[in-house]
Scaffold this motif. Structure first.
Motif, PDB file in Angstrom:
ATOM      1  N   PHE A  65      -3.489  42.468  77.065  1.00  0.00           N
ATOM      2  CA  PHE A  65      -4.179  41.447  77.839  1.00  0.00           C
ATOM      3  C   PHE A  65      -4.792  42.082  79.068  1.00  0.00           C
ATOM      4  CE2 PHE A  65       0.202  41.652  79.251  1.00  0.00           C
ATOM      5  CZ  PHE A  65       0.095  41.647  80.637  1.00  0.00           C
ATOM      6  N   PHE A  66      -5.690  41.340  79.700  1.00  0.00           N
ATOM      7  CA  PHE A  66      -6.151  41.764  81.014  1.00  0.00           C
ATOM      8  C   PHE A  66      -6.208  40.548  81.918  1.00  0.00           C
ATOM      9  CE2 PHE A  66     -10.387  40.718  79.414  1.00  0.00           C
ATOM     10  CZ  PHE A  66     -11.066  40.268  80.539  1.00  0.00           C
ATOM     11  N   LEU A  67      -6.120  40.820  83.209  1.00  0.00           N
ATOM     12  CA  LEU A  67      -6.025  39.769  84.218  1.00  0.00           C
ATOM     13  C   LEU A  67      -7.204  39.858  85.180  1.00  0.00           C
ATOM     14  CD1 LEU A  67      -2.274  40.319  85.145  1.00  0.00           C
ATOM     15  CD2 LEU A  67      -3.192  38.597  83.572  1.00  0.00           C
ATOM     16  N   VAL A  68      -7.690  38.691  85.579  1.00  0.00           N
ATOM     17  CA  VAL A  68      -8.733  38.601  86.597  1.00  0.00           C
ATOM     18  C   VAL A  68      -8.191  37.662  87.670  1.00  0.00           C
ATOM     19  CG1 VAL A  68     -11.092  37.861  87.101  1.00  0.00           C
ATOM     20  CG2 VAL A  68     -10.562  38.874  84.866  1.00  0.00           C
ATOM     21  N   PRO A  69      -8.134  38.093  88.938  1.00  0.00           N
ATOM     22  CA  PRO A  69      -7.642  37.188  89.987  1.00  0.00           C
ATOM     23  C   PRO A  69      -8.465  35.900  90.008  1.00  0.00           C
ATOM     24  CG  PRO A  69      -7.837  39.424  90.830  1.00  0.00           C
ATOM     25  CD  PRO A  69      -8.486  39.416  89.473  1.00  0.00           C
ATOM     26  N   ALA A  70      -7.792  34.766  89.920  1.00  0.00           N
ATOM     27  CA  ALA A  70      -8.486  33.475  89.865  1.00  0.00           C
ATOM     28  C   ALA A  70      -8.998  33.044  91.232  1.00  0.00           C
ATOM     29  CB  ALA A  70      -7.564  32.410  89.287  1.00  0.00           C
ATOM     30  N   THR A  71      -8.471  33.633  92.286  1.00  0.00           N
ATOM     31  CA  THR A  71      -8.875  33.242  93.632  1.00  0.00           C
ATOM     32  C   THR A  71     -10.155  33.936  94.089  1.00  0.00           C
ATOM     33  OG1 THR A  71      -7.436  34.956  94.540  1.00  0.00           O
ATOM     34  CG2 THR A  71      -6.531  32.715  94.359  1.00  0.00           C
ATOM     35  N   GLN A  72     -10.602  34.929  93.336  1.00  0.00           N
ATOM     36  CA  GLN A  72     -11.820  35.639  93.695  1.00  0.00           C
ATOM     37  C   GLN A  72     -12.982  35.139  92.843  1.00  0.00           C
ATOM     38  OE1 GLN A  72     -11.117  39.807  93.164  1.00  0.00           O
ATOM     39  NE2 GLN A  72      -9.412  39.850  94.593  1.00  0.00           N
ATOM     40  N   ARG A 116     -10.810  36.961  72.331  1.00  0.00           N
ATOM     41  CA  ARG A 116      -9.401  36.797  72.698  1.00  0.00           C
ATOM     42  C   ARG A 116      -8.769  35.601  71.986  1.00  0.00           C
ATOM     43  NH1 ARG A 116      -7.650  41.222  75.864  1.00  0.00           N
ATOM     44  NH2 ARG A 116      -9.579  42.150  76.581  1.00  0.00           N
ATOM     45  N   ASP A 117      -7.457  35.701  71.780  1.00  0.00           N
ATOM     46  CA  ASP A 117      -6.702  34.605  71.174  1.00  0.00           C
ATOM     47  C   ASP A 117      -6.249  33.593  72.213  1.00  0.00           C
ATOM     48  OD1 ASP A 117      -6.677  35.700  68.485  1.00  0.00           O
ATOM     49  OD2 ASP A 117      -5.278  37.203  69.261  1.00  0.00           O
ATOM     50  N   ILE A 118      -6.072  34.057  73.449  1.00  0.00           N
ATOM     51  CA  ILE A 118      -5.546  33.228  74.531  1.00  0.00           C
ATOM     52  C   ILE A 118      -6.421  33.414  75.763  1.00  0.00           C
ATOM     53  CG2 ILE A 118      -3.572  32.809  76.049  1.00  0.00           C
ATOM     54  CD1 ILE A 118      -1.973  34.399  73.830  1.00  0.00           C
ATOM     55  N   VAL A 119      -6.849  32.302  76.343  1.00  0.00           N
ATOM     56  CA  VAL A 119      -7.546  32.333  77.624  1.00  0.00           C
ATOM     57  C   VAL A 119      -6.985  31.182  78.447  1.00  0.00           C
ATOM     58  CG1 VAL A 119      -9.751  32.246  78.834  1.00  0.00           C
ATOM     59  CG2 VAL A 119      -9.632  33.297  76.562  1.00  0.00           C
ATOM     60  N   VAL A 120      -6.262  31.529  79.502  1.00  0.00           N
ATOM     61  CA  VAL A 120      -5.624  30.535  80.364  1.00  0.00           C
ATOM     62  C   VAL A 120      -5.693  30.974  81.820  1.00  0.00           C
ATOM     63  CG1 VAL A 120      -4.002  29.763  78.575  1.00  0.00           C
ATOM     64  CG2 VAL A 120      -3.307  31.546  80.177  1.00  0.00           C
ATOM     65  N   MET A 121      -5.485  30.019  82.712  1.00  0.00           N
ATOM     66  CA  MET A 121      -5.218  30.327  84.109  1.00  0.00           C
ATOM     67  C   MET A 121      -3.715  30.154  84.260  1.00  0.00           C
ATOM     68  SD  MET A 121      -6.464  28.464  87.644  1.00  0.00           S
ATOM     69  CE  MET A 121      -8.184  28.837  87.387  1.00  0.00           C
ATOM     70  N   TYR A 170      -3.908  33.997  88.073  1.00  0.00           N
ATOM     71  CA  TYR A 170      -4.810  34.885  87.342  1.00  0.00           C
ATOM     72  C   TYR A 170      -5.450  34.168  86.160  1.00  0.00           C
ATOM     73  CZ  TYR A 170      -2.675  38.813  89.791  1.00  0.00           C
ATOM     74  OH  TYR A 170      -2.244  39.678  90.754  1.00  0.00           O
ATOM     75  N   LEU A 171      -6.636  34.639  85.794  1.00  0.00           N
ATOM     76  CA  LEU A 171      -7.207  34.304  84.497  1.00  0.00           C
ATOM     77  C   LEU A 171      -6.619  35.319  83.537  1.00  0.00           C
ATOM     78  CD1 LEU A 171     -10.933  33.791  85.509  1.00  0.00           C
ATOM     79  CD2 LEU A 171      -9.137  32.056  85.274  1.00  0.00           C
ATOM     80  N   PHE A 172      -6.032  34.841  82.479  1.00  0.00           N
ATOM     81  CA  PHE A 172      -5.314  35.683  81.517  1.00  0.00           C
ATOM     82  C   PHE A 172      -6.101  35.661  80.205  1.00  0.00           C
ATOM     83  CE2 PHE A 172      -2.393  36.217  78.024  1.00  0.00           C
ATOM     84  CZ  PHE A 172      -1.485  37.163  78.444  1.00  0.00           C
ATOM     85  N   TYR A 173      -6.571  36.834  79.776  1.00  0.00           N
ATOM     86  CA  TYR A 173      -7.273  37.006  78.505  1.00  0.00           C
ATOM     87  C   TYR A 173      -6.373  37.857  77.623  1.00  0.00           C
ATOM     88  CZ  TYR A 173     -11.654  35.436  80.686  1.00  0.00           C
ATOM     89  OH  TYR A 173     -12.629  34.700  81.315  1.00  0.00           O
TER      90      TYR A 173
END
Length: 141
Positions: A120-127, A34-39, A106-109
């Motif tokens: 992009f895809f999202l992963v809930p950061a709270t889980q 990925r080019d971007i990985v952020v919360m 979210y974790l944003f990839y």
């Protein structure tokens, strides 16, 4: 010959189901690709047409989200920066993308160098997840 025809039949009938599969790779692979990985958290969401804001809406629509970065691991964005994503959803029984229904973190990839980001895809950061564990290990202390 009968065995070959049976195999062809099985492959032909299995193909539509495999088109709906979502493959998530291990976190280290996703990070590298990925080019971007952020919360980040969404600070604004708009829909076209506007009635697509309702989760009951089943037609095609476009979703635009303004994100605020909380933590950054990869890419040009830093804490406090804002960026935009834009996705088009098509009415399909096999759509794996889910519209943003909340203002959670979210974790944003993501892929791409410029806005609005579409892939992009999202992963809930709270889980708790393997993605969060991987990113936590990348924080320099």
């Amino acid at each position: 010959m009968k065995r070959i025809l049976s195999l062809v039949f099985l492959l032909a009938t299995a193909a539509p189901a495999s088109a709906c599969a979502v493959i998530m790779f291990p976190p280290d692979h996703e990070f590298a690709q990925r080019d971007i990985v952020v919360m980040a958290r969404p600070v604004g969401v708009s829909f076209r047409p506007k009635q697509a804001a309702s989760l009951r809406y089943t037609g095609d629509f476009r979703e635009t989200v303004m994100w605020e970065v909380l933590l950054a691991w990869k890419g040009k964005w830093r804490s406090g920066d804002r960026f935009t994503t834009r996705r088009t959803f098509e009415a399909s029984p096999c759509s794996y993308e889910i519209r943003l229904a909340d203002r959670a973190t979210y974790l944003f990839y993501g892929y791409g160098k410029s806005e609005p980001y579409q892939h992009f895809f999202l992963v809930p950061a709270t889980q708790p997840s393997q993605y969060m564990k991987d990113l936590s290990s990348r924080i320099k202390r």
